[in-house]
Design a protein around this motif. Structure first.
Motif, mmCIF file in Angstrom:
data_model
loop_
_atom_site.group_PDB
_atom_site.id
_atom_site.type_symbol
_atom_site.label_atom_id
_atom_site.label_comp_id
_atom_site.label_asym_id
_atom_site.label_seq_id
_atom_site.Cartn_x
_atom_site.Cartn_y
_atom_site.Cartn_z
ATOM 1 N N UNK A 1 7.104 -2.361 -10.829
ATOM 2 C CA UNK A 1 8.340 -1.716 -10.702
ATOM 3 C C UNK A 1 8.386 -1.424 -12.248
ATOM 4 N N UNK A 2 8.115 -2.040 -13.190
ATOM 5 C CA UNK A 2 8.142 -1.260 -14.606
ATOM 6 C C UNK A 2 7.023 0.358 -14.711
ATOM 7 N N UNK A 3 6.580 0.634 -14.151
ATOM 8 C CA UNK A 3 5.754 1.553 -13.718
ATOM 9 C C UNK A 3 6.480 2.678 -13.596
ATOM 10 N N UNK B 1 5.104 10.878 -6.669
ATOM 11 C CA UNK B 1 5.793 11.128 -7.176
ATOM 12 C C UNK B 1 7.688 10.391 -6.728
ATOM 13 N N UNK B 2 7.397 10.035 -5.728
ATOM 14 C CA UNK B 2 8.800 9.315 -4.835
ATOM 15 C C UNK B 2 8.823 8.102 -5.095
ATOM 16 N N UNK B 3 9.344 8.667 -6.191
ATOM 17 C CA UNK B 3 9.789 6.537 -7.054
ATOM 18 C C UNK B 3 11.207 5.736 -6.515
ATOM 19 N N UNK B 4 11.275 6.393 -5.555
ATOM 20 C CA UNK B 4 12.620 5.959 -5.345
ATOM 21 C C UNK B 4 12.298 5.026 -3.671
ATOM 22 N N UNK B 5 11.202 5.183 -3.163
ATOM 23 C CA UNK B 5 10.792 5.418 -1.653
ATOM 24 C C UNK B 5 10.044 4.564 -2.617
ATOM 25 N N UNK B 6 9.094 4.465 -3.729
ATOM 26 C CA UNK B 6 8.380 3.474 -3.595
ATOM 27 C C UNK B 6 8.457 1.966 -4.049
ATOM 28 N N UNK B 7 9.783 2.760 -5.104
ATOM 29 C CA UNK B 7 10.723 0.835 -5.762
ATOM 30 C C UNK B 7 11.017 0.079 -3.846
ATOM 31 N N UNK B 8 11.892 1.246 -2.884
ATOM 32 C CA UNK B 8 12.039 0.459 -1.850
ATOM 33 C C UNK B 8 10.889 -0.713 -1.114
ATOM 34 N N UNK B 9 9.861 -0.287 -1.558
ATOM 35 C CA UNK B 9 8.882 -0.601 -0.681
ATOM 36 C C UNK B 9 8.276 -1.427 -1.423
ATOM 37 N N UNK B 10 8.438 -2.005 -2.909
ATOM 38 C CA UNK B 10 8.148 -2.662 -3.348
ATOM 39 C C UNK B 10 9.015 -4.097 -3.325
ATOM 40 N N UNK B 11 10.346 -4.256 -3.645
ATOM 41 C CA UNK B 11 11.575 -4.858 -2.786
ATOM 42 C C UNK B 11 11.120 -5.485 -1.470
ATOM 43 N N UNK B 12 10.550 -4.981 -0.883
ATOM 44 C CA UNK B 12 10.131 -5.273 0.793
ATOM 45 C C UNK B 12 8.749 -6.154 0.476
ATOM 46 N N UNK B 13 7.840 -5.636 -0.540
ATOM 47 C CA UNK B 13 7.427 -6.828 -0.541
ATOM 48 C C UNK B 13 7.893 -7.987 -1.030
ATOM 49 N N UNK B 14 8.792 -7.725 -2.577
ATOM 50 C CA UNK B 14 9.664 -8.613 -3.241
ATOM 51 C C UNK B 14 10.483 -10.036 -2.317
ATOM 52 N N UNK B 15 10.124 -9.688 -0.537
ATOM 53 C CA UNK B 15 11.024 -10.695 -0.786
ATOM 54 C C UNK B 15 10.313 -10.622 0.622
ATOM 55 N N UNK C 1 5.786 -12.176 -6.929
ATOM 56 C CA UNK C 1 6.547 -11.043 -7.447
ATOM 57 C C UNK C 1 5.945 -10.928 -8.942
ATOM 58 N N UNK C 2 5.607 -11.471 -9.325
ATOM 59 C CA UNK C 2 4.820 -10.659 -10.826
ATOM 60 C C UNK C 2 4.206 -9.833 -10.709
ATOM 61 N N UNK C 3 3.008 -9.286 -10.017
ATOM 62 C CA UNK C 3 2.588 -8.085 -9.645
ATOM 63 C C UNK C 3 3.988 -7.289 -9.499
ATOM 64 N N UNK C 4 4.587 -7.331 -8.326
ATOM 65 C CA UNK C 4 5.621 -6.947 -8.149
ATOM 66 C C UNK C 4 6.671 -5.985 -9.450
ATOM 67 N N UNK C 5 6.507 -7.329 -10.122
ATOM 68 C CA UNK C 5 7.935 -6.452 -11.395
ATOM 69 C C UNK C 5 6.972 -5.843 -11.977
ATOM 70 N N UNK C 6 5.427 -5.935 -12.146
ATOM 71 C CA UNK C 6 5.002 -4.965 -13.086
ATOM 72 C C UNK C 6 4.527 -3.915 -12.989
ATOM 73 N N UNK D 1 0.732 -1.020 0.179
ATOM 74 C CA UNK D 1 0.218 -0.114 -0.223
ATOM 75 C C UNK D 1 0.894 0.999 -0.138
ATOM 76 N N UNK D 2 2.360 1.571 0.662
ATOM 77 C CA UNK D 2 2.993 2.279 0.834
ATOM 78 C C UNK D 2 3.559 2.485 -0.637
ATOM 79 N N UNK D 3 3.667 1.744 -1.412
ATOM 80 C CA UNK D 3 4.845 1.905 -2.310
ATOM 81 C C UNK D 3 3.758 2.084 -3.813
ATOM 82 N N UNK D 4 2.486 2.065 -3.386
ATOM 83 C CA UNK D 4 1.780 2.837 -4.226
ATOM 84 C C UNK D 4 1.000 3.874 -3.981
ATOM 85 N N UNK D 5 1.283 4.594 -2.867
ATOM 86 C CA UNK D 5 0.950 5.962 -2.732
ATOM 87 C C UNK D 5 2.242 6.637 -2.747
#
Length: 326
Positions: free
Chosen positions: A321-323, A294-308, A314-319, A285-289
């Motif tokens: 991250x592409x955005x 527009x804080x993409x570095x933070x969004x990427x960091x939170x997405x990587x937490x989800x991945x771990x 994984x598939x949803x996270x990869x999709x 949720x935090x990654x989407x927010x």
């Protein structure tokens, strides 16, 4: 003839002894039943209640807490009502905390059933009316247009208020019931009434702040939330944080993605993710927010937490991250 009299006397003595023995055996059985019913069972039930409270407060496990109590609900002992009261109190907390909709529905149904059973025996027990109103509020969240549910909720809280007119917790829970279905002004009116009864009721200042936020009075809302914290209400515990998230999400859905709404959401989801670092959903949720801000570095960091934390995502996270632009 003398011999016959002696035999008759002996028979009567034996009969008397047998009757006495039967009485003693019967008394012994009754005594064992009494000890079991009024000493052993209550002690066992009380021990389970204490464990359930421990799980709820320290182990952070709602399901474990109510599963511990539920087998002891029908003992028939004199503390049966107390067991049910503790059980229903546990269910209210679990209904508020669970994210699984099916599990939540089961908890709510169980809660309403047991609250009504308590009221059937103790119709003047204020807290049972509050429990009933709270569970029906959870149902209203799923059926916000139900006038019948609203009438039942009003009836439960009105009865509780009649029985204990000075208890601010009743108005607090009543205001929450309106807030969850976006009836902001009704929620504000009840929060104001609560504060008029007790100006130091931090929970009511919190609800007043959320109600004003719901009405888009952001500056005033912030001041009132700060007031709640100043007088001792823990605004960053899970339940108040989740209440705030629901208000912000409804505002975004209703009025669009105003930056201040996303900022508020980011702060609240960040609090939850810190309190529950292994719950991937809060990080997601935090990654989407952060992406919306527009804080993409933070969004990427939170997405990587989800991945771990959730490799199956994984598939949803990869999709996702592409955005995110670099």
């Amino acid at each position: 003839e003398q011999e016959y009299v002696e035999e008759d006397s002996l028979a009567k003595s034996i009969s008397f002894l047998n009757a006495k023995k039967a009485v003693l055996i019967g008394f012994g059985i009754f005594l064992l039943f009494f000890i079991w019913q009024y000493n052993v069972q209550p002690l066992k039930a009380n021990a389970k209640i204490n464990w359930a409270k421990y799980y709820l407060e320290n182990d952070d496990s709602c399901k474990r807490a109510y599963n511990t109590i539920s087998p002891h609900l029908n003992y028939g002992s004199y503390i049966n009502t107390y067991v049910k009261q503790t059980y229903v109190n546990t269910l209210t907390k679990c209904a508020a905390e669970t994210n699984d909709s099916n599990e939540k529905s089961k908890i709510i149904e169980e809660g309403i059933k047991n609250a009504k059973e308590i009221l059937a025996k103790r119709p003047y027990y204020t807290r049972a009316w509050v429990y009933l109103g709270v569970f029906e509020s959870f149902m209203l969240e799923k059926n916000p247009e139900s006038m019948a549910l609203k009438e039942e909720i009003d009836s439960a809280f009105e009865r509780a208020s009649e029985l204990s007119p000075k208890r601010t917790i009743i108005l607090f829970e009543w205001a929450k019931a309106y807030l969850v279905v976006d009836e902001c002004q009704n929620s504000l009116n009840l929060a104001n009434e609560c504060i008029s009864k007790n100006p130091n009721a931090g929970e009511c200042w919190w609800l007043r702040g959320l109600s004003n936020l719901c009405l888009q009075n952001e500056k005033l809302a912030g001041e009132e939330m700060q007031k709640a914290e100043t007088i001792g209400f823990k605004i960053f515990e899970d339940e108040p944080v989740k209440q705030g998230i629901k208000v912000y999400v409804r505002l975004i859905n209703k009025y669009g993605g105003k930056t201040s709404y996303y900022r508020g959401l980011a702060e609240l989801y960040d609090r939850l993710s810190q309190a529950h670092p292994d719950d991937f959903q809060y990080h997601a949720s935090l990654a989407y927010v952060y992406r919306a801000l527009g804080e993409y570095a933070k969004a990427r960091k939170e997405a990587n937490y989800v991945l771990r934390l959730s490799p199956e995502s994984e598939q949803s996270v990869r999709e996702f991250l592409k955005t995110l632009p670099y």
